[in-house]
Design an enzyme around this catalytic site. Structure first.
Site, PDB file in Angstrom:
ATOM      1  N   TYR A 103     -18.357   1.237 -12.758  1.00  0.00           N
ATOM      2  CA  TYR A 103     -19.055   2.439 -13.228  1.00  0.00           C
ATOM      3  C   TYR A 103     -18.014   3.505 -13.525  1.00  0.00           C
ATOM      4  O   TYR A 103     -17.082   3.710 -12.733  1.00  0.00           O
ATOM      5  CB  TYR A 103     -20.025   2.932 -12.153  1.00  0.00           C
ATOM      6  N   LYS A 163     -13.968  13.607  -7.401  1.00  0.00           N
ATOM      7  CA  LYS A 163     -14.299  13.578  -5.973  1.00  0.00           C
ATOM      8  C   LYS A 163     -13.252  14.297  -5.108  1.00  0.00           C
ATOM      9  O   LYS A 163     -13.259  15.517  -5.049  1.00  0.00           O
ATOM     10  CB  LYS A 163     -14.541  12.135  -5.535  1.00  0.00           C
ATOM     11  N   ASP A 166      -9.587   4.096 -13.525  1.00  0.00           N
ATOM     12  CA  ASP A 166     -10.577   5.054 -13.035  1.00  0.00           C
ATOM     13  C   ASP A 166     -10.445   5.105 -11.514  1.00  0.00           C
ATOM     14  O   ASP A 166     -10.922   4.226 -10.806  1.00  0.00           O
ATOM     15  CB  ASP A 166     -11.981   4.610 -13.458  1.00  0.00           C
TER      16      ASP A 166
END
Ligand code: PLP
Length: 418
Positions: free
Chosen positions: A142, A265, A237
């Site tokens: 994702y 994050k 990522d």
């Protein structure tokens, strides 16, 4: 009526599904989502005053725990000083310099407001740099919800991709090729048939969005090699793994060097921050230096910048990455011991600061997880409410908390074992 139910009923009147991000809706586990009023350390406190040990941790940013005093101070100071200027300020400079000094493959960095924006922008650079139309991603990874990344495999080869969300046009979906993880043959076939059209290969070097799926280093090295041979950029990522599994993320652990890397994050300490970074020649394609447009009203917001730097500085000062890794290992070993002897065996996968518990029998995993989640909740533990979301640890999860939690999860596993 139960307070959570009353709030959720109101929420569903004004918000799609009652939530602002789908997994919060308890769709995978059933029942009514809990509403939380406060959080501190490893604990979440709901609107009725009940406390839970939190293993969701806002899905990853809070590597020091909730409401860490130093991060809170940095954020308060930022608010006191005015929280957005839309002009140059020294706070994003300090965070950028901190990262660039420590992550050699991040020669330049641009801050945005989410991981989604980071991945979307990295791909824009890749297309501009290579003048190629396609990207290659992996099934089960994702990368946020930009149109081009909401695509999964049809039969897994070029031209057969289909969107995994309504509203993503076929023209966009067609430019995203999807290959399975850990399948060298399929990977080589994609490069053979479409290698010269691929602008970038994007992957989570530690896939953590379909459970936790650590990959073989040899396979990851082959991905990098094929990308390089084909003239495609390698985009890591590291929105979850960055500054969590190690200071330099998975790239540091693997000694692989991406051309571009996406962060999110942890770098914002729990405020809305993302970033993309990488080789200077590629990053210099971004406006105003180059022709690739990317901008943001609240990009490099001082609150997130100062909270992010406070988080990273504290992690470094405490050697937090070493502690987090050791605690995760001890915790997951305890879990494996607590799950011994179940009728339906459980597997515990771990990486520093991350864990994933699942049934070895995938057919019954989803139903089992719903029972396990609610049993854990009854024991005062809040897990991410989906069988495919990973659990997160923080430095606030000390040995005592983790010992008690492993015991309680063992009880929950027994209660759910049918
Ligand atoms: N990339 C990865 C690996 C993620 O896990 C996520 C979110 O969970 C994203 C990108 C998107 O980040 P955001 O939710 O901040 O847009």
């Amino acid at each position: 009526m139960d307070q959570h139910q009353a709030l959720f009923t109101r929420a569903t009147r004004v918000t799609p599904g009652g939530v602002h991000s789908p997994v919060r809706a308890f769709g995978h586990v059933g029942g009514t989502p809990l509403f939380f009023a406060r959080a501190q350390g490893a604990s979440l406190i709901d609107v009725t005053g009940r406390t839970f040990i939190d293993f969701c941790m806002s899905f990853g940013p809070l590597v020091l725990g909730h409401a860490d005093a130093e991060v809170a101070r940095a954020a308060h100071d930022a608010v006191d000083d005015g929280w957005t200027f839309g002009a140059c300020e020294p706070y994003s400079l300090a965070l950028a310099e901190w990262i660039v000094a420590r992550v050699p493959w991040a020669e330049r960095i641009r801050f945005v407001s989410s991981g989604t924006e980071a991945a979307m922008s990295a791909l824009r650079i890749a297309r501009a740099a290579t003048r190629r139309p396609n990207i290659l991603k992996f099934d089960g990874c994702y990368h946020g919800h930009a149109d081009a990344l909401l695509v999964r495999a049809g039969s897994g080869l070029a031209g057969t991709s289909t969107a995994s969300s309504a509203g993503v046009g076929d023209d966009v979906a067609r430019t995203t090729l999807v290959a399975p993880l850990d399948d060298t043959g399929a990977l080589e076939a994609v490069f053979q048939s479409a290698g010269s059209t691929i602008a970038a290969v994007i992957l989570e070097p530690l896939p953590a969005n379909h459970g936790l799926l650590p990959q073989r280093e040899a396979w990851l090295a082959r991905v990098a090699e094929l990308a390089r041979e084909a003239g495609a950029l390698l985009v890591f990522d590291e929105v979850i793994s960055g500054f969590r599994v190690a200071r330099g993320g998975m790239a540091e652990r693997l000694a692989l060097r991406p051309d571009l890397v996406c962060f999110g994050k942890v770098i914002g300490g729990g405020f809305p921050v993302g970033a993309y970074a990488g080789r200077a020649d590629l990053m210099d394609l971004v406006a105003p230096r180059g022709p690739v447009y990317q901008a943001g009203t609240l990009s490099a917001n001082p609150v997130g910048m100062r909270a992010g730097l406070a988080t990273l500085e504290k992690m470094e000062r405490l050697d937090g990455w070493t502690t987090l890794e050791a605690r995760t290992r001890a915790f997951t070993e305890r879990l494996r011991a607590a799950f011994a002897g179940l009728a339906h065996p459980l597997s515990v996968v771990d990486a520093p600061g991350l864990f994933w518990i699942h049934r070895t029998d995938p057919a019954s995993n989803a139903d089992w997880f719903a029972r396990f989640f609610h049993a854990a909740l009854a024991h005062g533990l809040y897990l991410p409410p989906s069988p495919y979301e990973v659990g997160f640890l923080s430095l606030a999860h000390d040995d005592q908390i983790l010992e008690a939690a492993a015991h309680a999860l063992g009880l929950a596993a027994r209660e759910a074992d049918r």
